[in-house]
Design an enzyme around this catalytic site. Structure first.
Site, PDB file in Angstrom:
ATOM      1  CG  ASN A   1      -0.152  -0.158   2.527  1.00 16.93           C
ATOM      2  OD1 ASN A   1       0.537   0.836   2.772  1.00 16.93           O
ATOM      3  ND2 ASN A   1      -0.419  -1.187   3.285  1.00 16.93           N
TER       4      ASN A   1
ATOM      5  CG  ASP B   1      -6.881  -5.255   6.049  1.00 17.85           C
ATOM      6  OD1 ASP B   1      -6.385  -5.457   7.473  1.00 17.85           O
ATOM      7  OD2 ASP B   1      -7.356  -4.261   5.721  1.00 17.85           O
TER       8      ASP B   1
ATOM      9  CE  LYS C   1       8.430 -12.494 -14.471  1.00 18.51           C
ATOM     10  NZ  LYS C   1       9.184 -12.013 -15.447  1.00 18.51           N
TER      11      LYS C   1
ATOM     12  N   PRO D   1      -2.694 -11.737  10.600  1.00 21.42           N
ATOM     13  CG  PRO D   1      -0.566 -12.154  11.596  1.00 21.42           C
ATOM     14  CD  PRO D   1      -1.233 -12.354  10.333  1.00 21.42           C
TER      15      PRO D   1
ATOM     16  CB  ILE E   1       0.050  -6.400  14.439  1.00 22.21           C
ATOM     17  CG1 ILE E   1       0.567  -7.434  13.416  1.00 22.21           C
ATOM     18  CG2 ILE E   1       1.023  -6.196  15.495  1.00 22.21           C
ATOM     19  CD1 ILE E   1       1.665  -6.534  12.367  1.00 22.21           C
ATOM     20  CB  VAL E   2      -3.222  -3.295  16.936  1.00 24.19           C
ATOM     21  CG1 VAL E   2      -4.767  -3.223  16.421  1.00 24.19           C
ATOM     22  CG2 VAL E   2      -3.278  -2.151  18.171  1.00 24.19           C
TER      23      VAL E   2
ATOM     24  CG  PHE F   1      -2.617   5.566  13.669  1.00 27.50           C
ATOM     25  CD1 PHE F   1      -1.821   5.288  14.908  1.00 27.50           C
ATOM     26  CD2 PHE F   1      -2.443   6.948  13.132  1.00 27.50           C
ATOM     27  CE1 PHE F   1      -0.899   6.235  15.328  1.00 27.50           C
ATOM     28  CE2 PHE F   1      -1.494   7.760  13.706  1.00 27.50           C
ATOM     29  CZ  PHE F   1      -0.912   7.590  14.815  1.00 27.50           C
TER      30      PHE F   1
ATOM     31  CE  LYS G   1     -10.689   0.792  12.184  1.00 25.13           C
ATOM     32  NZ  LYS G   1     -10.058   1.247  11.011  1.00 25.13           N
TER      33      LYS G   1
ATOM     34  CE  LYS H   1      -8.542  -3.338  14.408  1.00 24.41           C
ATOM     35  NZ  LYS H   1      -7.302  -3.381  13.550  1.00 24.41           N
TER      36      LYS H   1
HETATM   37  O1  C5P Z   1      -8.760  -2.420  10.948  1.00 26.70           O
HETATM   38  P1  C5P Z   1      -7.655  -1.620  10.657  1.00 26.70           P
HETATM   39  O2  C5P Z   1      -6.815  -1.957   9.579  1.00 26.70           O
HETATM   40  O3  C5P Z   1      -8.464  -0.256   9.993  1.00 26.70           O
HETATM   41  O4  C5P Z   1      -7.083  -0.681  12.102  1.00 26.70           O
HETATM   42  C1  C5P Z   1      -6.028  -0.004  11.952  1.00 26.70           C
HETATM   43  C2  C5P Z   1      -5.286  -0.110  13.070  1.00 26.70           C
HETATM   44  O5  C5P Z   1      -5.100  -1.385  13.280  1.00 26.70           O
HETATM   45  C3  C5P Z   1      -3.857   0.505  13.054  1.00 26.70           C
HETATM   46  O6  C5P Z   1      -3.430   0.935  14.166  1.00 26.70           O
HETATM   47  C4  C5P Z   1      -2.914  -0.567  12.665  1.00 26.70           C
HETATM   48  O7  C5P Z   1      -1.536  -0.552  12.526  1.00 26.70           O
HETATM   49  C5  C5P Z   1      -3.649  -1.783  13.046  1.00 26.70           C
HETATM   50  N1  C5P Z   1      -3.501  -3.085  12.369  1.00 26.70           N
HETATM   51  C6  C5P Z   1      -2.729  -4.171  12.701  1.00 26.70           C
HETATM   52  N2  C5P Z   1      -2.654  -5.395  12.274  1.00 26.70           N
HETATM   53  C7  C5P Z   1      -3.419  -5.710  11.289  1.00 26.70           C
HETATM   54  C8  C5P Z   1      -4.235  -4.489  10.757  1.00 26.70           C
HETATM   55  C9  C5P Z   1      -4.014  -3.441  11.329  1.00 26.70           C
HETATM   56  O8  C5P Z   1      -1.916  -3.854  14.002  1.00 26.70           O
HETATM   57  N3  C5P Z   1      -3.268  -6.919  10.583  1.00 26.70           N
END
Ligand code: C5P
Length: 400
Positions: free
Chosen positions: A210, A279, A289, A305, A307-308, A323, A337, A341
């Site tokens: 991205n 995601d 390739k 996964p 992470i947060v 964020f 969120k 989360k």
């Molecule tokens: O669900 P979304 O991607 O919008 O959430 C954004 C927040 O979740 C950000 O803080 C991002 O760093 C964190 N995040 C994460 N792992 C993921 C997806 C998002 O830590 N796989």
């Protein structure tokens, strides 16, 4: 204002006409209550007599790497350990170049190699020498390694030139020394930050990613460091240098970022999830390739996964800031969120316009937490980061 500075300082003096300012700095440091040992390079001794510094500090001046007498007083490794801070003022162009290369052919350079705490340098040289690309590059590399660069000033020079290169005045150096020792709001806290995009391989030459530049996460790492924290930055692939004094762990994929973060959660007081984590990843990465065919191509994706959420799900989670990058219904999505989360705070920013969000240098953030919110109006990312860390530190202190 009379300042008390109960610190141990090694004052390094290198060869330059500004060496006389080091004598004034030494006088001010002693007056402020600091304990100072002076180390001079051979070239510095050509400008000012060691006796001047000896009389002002009340201690023997260290000049020679092979000086048996001085070695028995305190050897150079011991001297490096003894100091709370090493200040090289003035720092000549030659000294800066050697320091960057890691030379140890005089006592002061060996001290710089052995010093584990902070080193500050106050450059002083002719404006043309300062502007020279070699000097600029040397200073940049030293700054990236964590050396504090204080000055120079602009103005008239001893050689008659006018420009950037004058050493800061002694009072200004003393002020910076004081600021250096002022405890920040996050002193002693361990902050873990994710930043940048992740890169999900399709095959050995292609990936899904991205537009995240990492600028916000890196600015937060710098602001947290400046507030006194020990910062670990887990970064996806970006084009930025690690901020001075920040430990960077470079990763590529979301799974690698997850593994790196989970390895540090236990020892972190605060976690800031600023990375734009993909995601999904490709379910079956091809080892070869993938060849183009005329048929439609379908990639099967599997979720990465979160992470947060994994961090806030551990038994004793760190204080966590997440964020939310949204194109619409900013506050509502962010509030959702925050609770979904299990975050302590969320920083919401609108993406999809030219001034804020991905890749831009500025940002506007709506900060939300349980029972509170604050808008950080449009400003440069370093400034937004400073404000955000300040509010986060207050909130962290309130609930801990
Ligand atoms: O669900 P979304 O991607 O919008 O959430 C954004 C927040 O979740 C950000 O803080 C991002 O760093 C964190 N995040 C994460 N792992 C993921 C997806 C998002 O830590 N796989």
């Amino acid at each position: 204002m009379q300042i008390t500075l109960k610190k141990k300082i090694v004052l390094g003096v290198t060869g330059g006409i500004a060496a006389y300012k080091a004598a004034e700095l030494l006088r001010l440091l002693i007056k402020a209550g600091a304990e100072v040992r002076v180390v001079m390079t051979p070239a510095a001794c050509e400008f000012v007599q060691p006796l001047t510094f000896q009389a002002l500090s009340g201690h023997r001046v260290y000049t020679d790497i092979f000086d048996g007498e001085a070695e028995s007083a305190m050897d150079h490794i011991e001297l490096a350990r003894w100091a709370d801070l090493m200040v090289v003022a003035p720092a000549s162009a030659d000294f800066i170049a050697k320091m960057r290369q890691g030379y140890g052919d005089n006592l002061l350079l060996t001290l710089c190699l052995a010093e584990k705490k902070s080193i500050a340098i106050a450059p002083a040289m002719n404006q043309q020498m300062y502007a020279n690309l070699a000097t600029q590059e040397n200073l940049k590399v030293l700054a990236e390694r964590g050396t504090l660069i204080w000055g120079p000033n602009a103005g008239e020079q001893a050689c008659g030139d006018v420009g950037l290169g004058r050493m800061l005045e002694a009072e200004a150096v003393l002020r910076l020394i004081n600021i250096h020792f002022q405890p920040g709001k996050l002193t002693g806290k361990r902050v873990l930050i994710t930043a940048g995009p992740t890169r999900e391989s399709i095959d050995p030459v292609r990936y899904i990613s991205n537009h995240s530049s990492g600028k916000m996460g890196y600015a937060l790492a710098q602001a947290a460091r400046q507030a006194g924290a020990d910062v670990t930055l887990v970064s996806g692939p970006v084009n930025l240098a690690a901020p001075p004094g920040v430990q960077r762990i470079s990763v590529e994929s979301a799974v690698e970022m997850f593994d790196a973060v989970m390895g540090y959660v236990d020892v972190s007081d605060i976690f800031i999830a600023c990375a734009a984590v993909a995601d999904y990843r490709v379910a079956q990465q091809s080892q070869q390739k993938i060849k183009k065919t005329s048929d439609q191509m379908v990639l099967s994706l599997t979720p990465n996964p979160d992470i947060v959420s994994a961090v806030t799900g551990v038994d004793e989670p760190p204080f966590t800031l997440g964020f939310a990058a949204e194109t619409e219904n900013l506050e509502q999505y962010a509030a959702d969120k925050l609770s979904r989360k299990k975050l302590d705070m969320i920083a919401a920013n609108r993406v999809g316009n030219s001034e804020t969000g991905f890749g831009t240098d500025s940002n506007e953030i709506l900060l939300l937490w349980a029972g509170g919110k604050q808008l950080l109006p449009l400003a440069g990312k370093p400034e937004i980061a400073r404000q955000l860390i300040d509010i986060l530190a207050d909130r962290y202190a309130e609930i801990n």
